[in-house]
Design an enzyme around this catalytic site. Structure first.
Site, PDB file in Angstrom:
ATOM      1  N   LYS A  20      53.652  48.392  41.998  1.00 33.45           N
ATOM      2  CA  LYS A  20      52.324  48.331  41.502  1.00 33.45           C
ATOM      3  C   LYS A  20      52.038  50.046  40.854  1.00 33.45           C
ATOM      4  O   LYS A  20      53.096  50.862  41.460  1.00 33.45           O
ATOM      5  CB  LYS A  20      51.213  48.138  42.301  1.00 33.45           C
ATOM      6  CG  LYS A  20      51.088  46.676  42.640  1.00 33.45           C
ATOM      7  CD  LYS A  20      50.226  45.933  43.665  1.00 33.45           C
ATOM      8  CE  LYS A  20      49.977  44.704  43.658  1.00 33.45           C
ATOM      9  NZ  LYS A  20      49.022  44.222  44.688  1.00 33.45           N
ATOM     10  N   TYR A  60      46.964  37.088  37.798  1.00 34.83           N
ATOM     11  CA  TYR A  60      45.875  37.177  38.684  1.00 34.83           C
ATOM     12  C   TYR A  60      44.689  36.110  38.534  1.00 34.83           C
ATOM     13  O   TYR A  60      43.855  36.128  39.014  1.00 34.83           O
ATOM     14  CB  TYR A  60      45.419  38.606  39.297  1.00 34.83           C
ATOM     15  CG  TYR A  60      46.153  39.352  39.834  1.00 34.83           C
ATOM     16  CD1 TYR A  60      46.686  38.919  41.165  1.00 34.83           C
ATOM     17  CD2 TYR A  60      46.538  40.572  39.447  1.00 34.83           C
ATOM     18  CE1 TYR A  60      47.799  39.868  41.740  1.00 34.83           C
ATOM     19  CE2 TYR A  60      47.477  41.427  40.151  1.00 34.83           C
ATOM     20  CZ  TYR A  60      47.995  40.989  41.356  1.00 34.83           C
ATOM     21  OH  TYR A  60      48.891  41.826  42.163  1.00 34.83           O
ATOM     22  N   PHE A  68      36.739  41.406  43.734  1.00 37.36           N
ATOM     23  CA  PHE A  68      37.577  42.588  43.495  1.00 37.36           C
ATOM     24  C   PHE A  68      38.579  42.277  42.188  1.00 37.36           C
ATOM     25  O   PHE A  68      39.412  43.202  41.914  1.00 37.36           O
ATOM     26  CB  PHE A  68      38.662  42.706  44.804  1.00 37.36           C
ATOM     27  CG  PHE A  68      39.398  41.770  45.078  1.00 37.36           C
ATOM     28  CD1 PHE A  68      40.492  41.395  44.495  1.00 37.36           C
ATOM     29  CD2 PHE A  68      38.778  40.912  46.280  1.00 37.36           C
ATOM     30  CE1 PHE A  68      41.175  40.120  45.039  1.00 37.36           C
ATOM     31  CE2 PHE A  68      39.562  39.726  46.645  1.00 37.36           C
ATOM     32  CZ  PHE A  68      40.799  39.614  46.150  1.00 37.36           C
ATOM     33  N   THR A 102      48.651  41.447  53.211  1.00 37.41           N
ATOM     34  CA  THR A 102      48.054  42.168  52.146  1.00 37.41           C
ATOM     35  C   THR A 102      47.195  43.312  52.440  1.00 37.41           C
ATOM     36  O   THR A 102      47.144  44.264  51.617  1.00 37.41           O
ATOM     37  CB  THR A 102      47.116  40.899  51.490  1.00 37.41           C
ATOM     38  OG1 THR A 102      47.713  39.765  51.436  1.00 37.41           O
ATOM     39  CG2 THR A 102      46.222  41.260  50.424  1.00 37.41           C
ATOM     40  N   ASN A 123      47.851  48.754  47.401  1.00 39.52           N
ATOM     41  CA  ASN A 123      49.131  48.359  48.511  1.00 39.52           C
ATOM     42  C   ASN A 123      50.267  48.202  47.730  1.00 39.52           C
ATOM     43  O   ASN A 123      51.258  47.631  48.430  1.00 39.52           O
ATOM     44  CB  ASN A 123      48.476  46.938  49.067  1.00 39.52           C
ATOM     45  CG  ASN A 123      48.293  45.970  48.029  1.00 39.52           C
ATOM     46  OD1 ASN A 123      48.587  45.992  46.935  1.00 39.52           O
ATOM     47  ND2 ASN A 123      48.050  44.535  48.818  1.00 39.52           N
ATOM     48  N   HIS A 126      53.779  44.029  44.799  1.00 40.59           N
ATOM     49  CA  HIS A 126      53.241  42.454  44.650  1.00 40.59           C
ATOM     50  C   HIS A 126      54.838  41.560  45.198  1.00 40.59           C
ATOM     51  O   HIS A 126      55.718  41.982  44.580  1.00 40.59           O
ATOM     52  CB  HIS A 126      52.895  42.036  43.307  1.00 40.59           C
ATOM     53  CG  HIS A 126      52.833  40.635  42.985  1.00 40.59           C
ATOM     54  ND1 HIS A 126      51.948  39.699  43.560  1.00 40.59           N
ATOM     55  CD2 HIS A 126      53.847  39.587  42.592  1.00 40.59           C
ATOM     56  CE1 HIS A 126      52.278  38.468  43.191  1.00 40.59           C
ATOM     57  NE2 HIS A 126      53.486  38.620  42.671  1.00 40.59           N
ATOM     58  N   GLU A 137      55.816  33.430  37.424  1.00 41.94           N
ATOM     59  CA  GLU A 137      55.449  35.062  37.492  1.00 41.94           C
ATOM     60  C   GLU A 137      56.748  35.492  36.561  1.00 41.94           C
ATOM     61  O   GLU A 137      56.500  36.332  35.929  1.00 41.94           O
ATOM     62  CB  GLU A 137      55.167  35.636  38.646  1.00 41.94           C
ATOM     63  CG  GLU A 137      53.914  35.097  39.399  1.00 41.94           C
ATOM     64  CD  GLU A 137      53.680  35.437  40.742  1.00 41.94           C
ATOM     65  OE1 GLU A 137      54.555  36.036  41.290  1.00 41.94           O
ATOM     66  OE2 GLU A 137      52.551  34.972  41.273  1.00 41.94           O
TER      67      GLU A 137
HETATM   68  N1  UDP Z   1      43.066  42.592  46.758  1.00 43.02           N
HETATM   69  C1  UDP Z   1      42.098  43.274  47.039  1.00 43.02           C
HETATM   70  N2  UDP Z   1      40.863  43.235  47.817  1.00 43.02           N
HETATM   71  C2  UDP Z   1      41.233  42.128  48.556  1.00 43.02           C
HETATM   72  C3  UDP Z   1      42.273  41.461  48.459  1.00 43.02           C
HETATM   73  C4  UDP Z   1      43.169  41.252  47.566  1.00 43.02           C
HETATM   74  O1  UDP Z   1      42.082  44.438  45.936  1.00 43.02           O
HETATM   75  O2  UDP Z   1      40.242  41.887  49.360  1.00 43.02           O
HETATM   76  C5  UDP Z   1      44.079  42.847  45.854  1.00 43.02           C
HETATM   77  C6  UDP Z   1      45.387  43.477  46.518  1.00 43.02           C
HETATM   78  O3  UDP Z   1      46.028  44.315  45.637  1.00 43.02           O
HETATM   79  C7  UDP Z   1      46.318  42.338  46.733  1.00 43.02           C
HETATM   80  C8  UDP Z   1      45.972  41.631  45.372  1.00 43.02           C
HETATM   81  O4  UDP Z   1      44.597  41.732  45.059  1.00 43.02           O
HETATM   82  O5  UDP Z   1      47.826  42.673  46.943  1.00 43.02           O
HETATM   83  C9  UDP Z   1      46.349  39.882  45.334  1.00 43.02           C
HETATM   84  O6  UDP Z   1      45.523  39.487  46.562  1.00 43.02           O
HETATM   85  P1  UDP Z   1      46.599  38.266  47.274  1.00 43.02           P
HETATM   86  O7  UDP Z   1      45.462  37.585  48.168  1.00 43.02           O
HETATM   87  O8  UDP Z   1      47.257  37.542  46.345  1.00 43.02           O
HETATM   88  O9  UDP Z   1      47.560  39.264  48.192  1.00 43.02           O
HETATM   89  P2  UDP Z   1      48.918  39.264  48.190  1.00 43.02           P
HETATM   90  O10 UDP Z   1      49.715  38.004  47.350  1.00 43.02           O
HETATM   91  O11 UDP Z   1      49.405  40.472  46.995  1.00 43.02           O
HETATM   92  O12 UDP Z   1      49.430  39.908  49.424  1.00 43.02           O
HETATM   93 MG    MG Z   2      49.291  37.041  46.185  1.00 41.79          MG
END
Ligand code: UDP
Ligand code: MG
Length: 159
Positions: A20, A60, A68, A102, A123, A126, A137
């Site tokens: 990212k 997304y 968010f 996450t 974070n 991805h 994707e």
């Molecule tokens: N995210 C966020 N706040 C939250 C949860 C998720 O900003 O409370 C963002 C974070 O960058 C995350 C992305 O949304 O990586 C996608 O969320 P997901 O639950 O799919 O997590 P991931 O698969 O990336 O672990």
């Molecule tokens: Mg995810």
């Protein structure tokens, strides 16, 4: 009556992995690529990319109802990302383990997020959450297609 043809998968599982914008700005690209490379997975797509808004929104879309979502899309658009596709046995689940939880405060040390991040909204990386989403994707981010090649190291990696 003709029987339906069984779907035949000709290639191993793939995962869409993306550094990212914060990871690119912080110079973490090389370390992250190294981890997947040394693990033994095969790189079949790689580019530095300024994401079009439609692509970030589509990527997304399952989170579009989340509070968010808007900030998340803007985060992904805030600078170039590094898009990758990695191929190999169990790559989706293994990459998720290598990436960590996450929320980086819950990510184990030794994982990418555990080593490099603090905030869920920054974070670093991805990784696809299922083989089906890996395919979806990879198709979304690499409309030009992937690179098919043979790793000459295969006999040293696979019995
Ligand atoms: N995210 C966020 N706040 C939250 C949860 C998720 O900003 O409370 C963002 C974070 O960058 C995350 C992305 O949304 O990586 C996608 O969320 P997901 O639950 O799919 O997590 P991931 O698969 O990336 O672990
Ligand atoms: Mg995810």
């Amino acid at each position: 009556r003709a029987r339906p043809t069984a779907a035949v998968s000709v290639r191993a599982e793939i995962s869409y992995i993306m550094v990212k914008p914060d990871g690119v700005q912080r110079g973490l690209v090389g370390d992250i690529i190294s981890r997947f490379e040394r693990k033994g997975y095969k790189l079949t797509g790689l580019k530095l990319y300024q994401t079009p808004r439609e692509v970030a929104e589509e990527h997304y879309k399952d989170l579009s109802a989340k509070p968010f979502y808007k900030d998340l899309v803007n985060y992904i658009l805030s600078g170039p990302v590094v898009c990758m596709v990695w191929e190999g046995k169990g790559v989706v689940a293994t990459a998720r383990k290598m990436i960590g939880a996450t929320n980086p405060l819950a990510s184990e040390p030794g994982t990418i997020r555990g080593d490099f991040a603090i905030e869920v909204g920054r974070n670093v990386i991805h990784g696809s959450d299922s083989p089906e989403n890996g395919e979806r994707e990879a198709g979304l981010w690499f409309k030009e297609g992937l690179v098919a090649w043979d790793q000459t190291m295969t006999p040293w990696l696979k019995e």
